[in-house]
Design an enzyme around this catalytic site. Structure first.
Site: not given
Length: 260
Positions: A143, A156, A160
Site C-alpha cells: 500500500s 494498518y 504494510k
C-alpha cells in the site's frame, strides 16, 4: 502438469482482489479464488464460470497457516500447479494509537502480515517442487501505507511496512529457486474498504460521509480515485514474463500521491 498457468488470489471475492482475478483470467490463467466470505466467494465463482473462466474456489482464513497450505493444495489438486500466488487479502483499522488494544493490533497483523508470510511459505514450497525452468511469481498487497505513515491508520501502516519488508526478504531467499517476489502499493480506491475507512475516520474527524475519502483523494495528480482495473494492470505485469527480471520491489500505483 497442465500447460495452462494457474493464479491463486486471496481476498478475491470482491474489491481489488476480484479485479485482479478478472485481469489474470483475461490473460489466460486458470483462477483459484479464495475468500473468507462464503456468499461473496460463491457469487464471484459463479460469475467467472458464466464468463467461461477455468475457475476454482476455496473458502479459508488467510491468517491461519494451515488454511494457506490447504489453499495451495486445492489449487494443485484442481489444476496441477501454481504459477502465480497473489497475497491480496487485507483489512484496515482506523483508530488513534492511544486507543489501540492488543486485540486490535493482533487482528490487523494476523490478516495483513501473517497471511503474507504463510501464503509465501505455501506457494514457495509448491513452486520449488514444480521446478521446470519457469520463473514463478509471488505478489503481495502492500500500500502507499507501506511507504508513508498516516494518522489514525498507524497499525494498518505498520502492517504494510511489514509486508514490504517480508517482500524484500522473500525475494532474497527465493531468487535461487527462480521465484520472484514483488508487491503492489495501491492508494485511494473507491472500494468497500475505503467506505469503511471513511466512516470510521468520520468519528474522529467529525466529518460527514464521504468527506474523509474526498480529503485523501483530493491531491491525486491523475484527478480521480483508482479503480480495481488500475491495480489489476500492474499485477498483470508482475504476473507476466515481462517482469521476470524484477524482484524485491514494492511498486506504487496510486495516481500520483506518494513519490519514491
Amino acid at each position: 502438469m497442465s500447460a495452462q498457468k494457474v493464479a491463486v488470489i486471496t481476498g478475491s471475492g470482491d474489491g481489488l482482489g476480484k479485479g485482479i482475478a478478472k485481469r489474470l483470467a483475461k490473460d489466460g490463467f486458470a483462477i483459484v479464488l479464495s475468500d473468507i466470505n462464503p456468499d461473496t466467494l460463491k457469487a464471484t465463482a459463479a460469475e467467472f464460470q458464466a464468463d467461461g473462466v477455468n475457475v476454482a474456489s476455496f473458502q479459508g482464513n488467510v491468517a491461519k497457516r494451515e488454511d494457506q497450505f490447504a489453499l495451495v493444495q486445492h489449487a494443485v489438486d484442481t489444476f496441477g500447479r501454481v504459477d502465480v500466488f497473489v497475497n491480496n487479502a487485507g483489512i484496515e483499522d482506523v483508530m488513534a494509537l492511544e486507543d489501540v488494544t492488543e486485540a486490535d493490533f493482533d487482528r490487523v497483523f494476523d490478516v495483513n502480515v501473517k497471511s503474507v508470510l504463510f501464503g509465501t511459505q505455501a506457494a514457495a514450497a509448491q513452486m520449488k517442487k514444480q521446478g521446470g525452468g519457469s520463473v514463478y511469481k509471488i505478489i503481495n498487497a502492500c500500500s502507499i501505507a507501506g511507504h508513508e505513515s498516516y494518522d489514525l491508520l498507524g497499525v494498518y501502516c505498520a502492517s504494510k511496512h511489514a509486508v514490504r519488508s517480508l517482500t524484500v526478504t522473500a525475494a532474497k531467499e527465493l531468487a535461487k529457486h527462480q521465484i520472484t517476489v514483488n508487491a503492489y502499493c495501491p492508494g485511494v480506491a473507491a472500494t468497500k474498504m475505503w467506505d469503511r475507512i471513511d466512516a470510521e475516520m468520520g468519528k474522529y474527524m467529525n466529518t460527514q460521509p464521504g468527506e474523509a475519502f474526498e480529503k485523501f483523494s483530493a491531491g491525486i495528480l491523475m484527478g480521480r480515485p483508482q479503480v480495481p482495473e488500475d491495480v489489476a494492470a500492474l499485477v498483470h505485469y508482475l504476473a507476466s514474463e515481462d517482469s521476470d527480471y524484477m524482484t524485491g520491489q514494492a511498486l506504487l500505483i496510486d495516481g500520483g500521491m506518494v513519490f519514491r
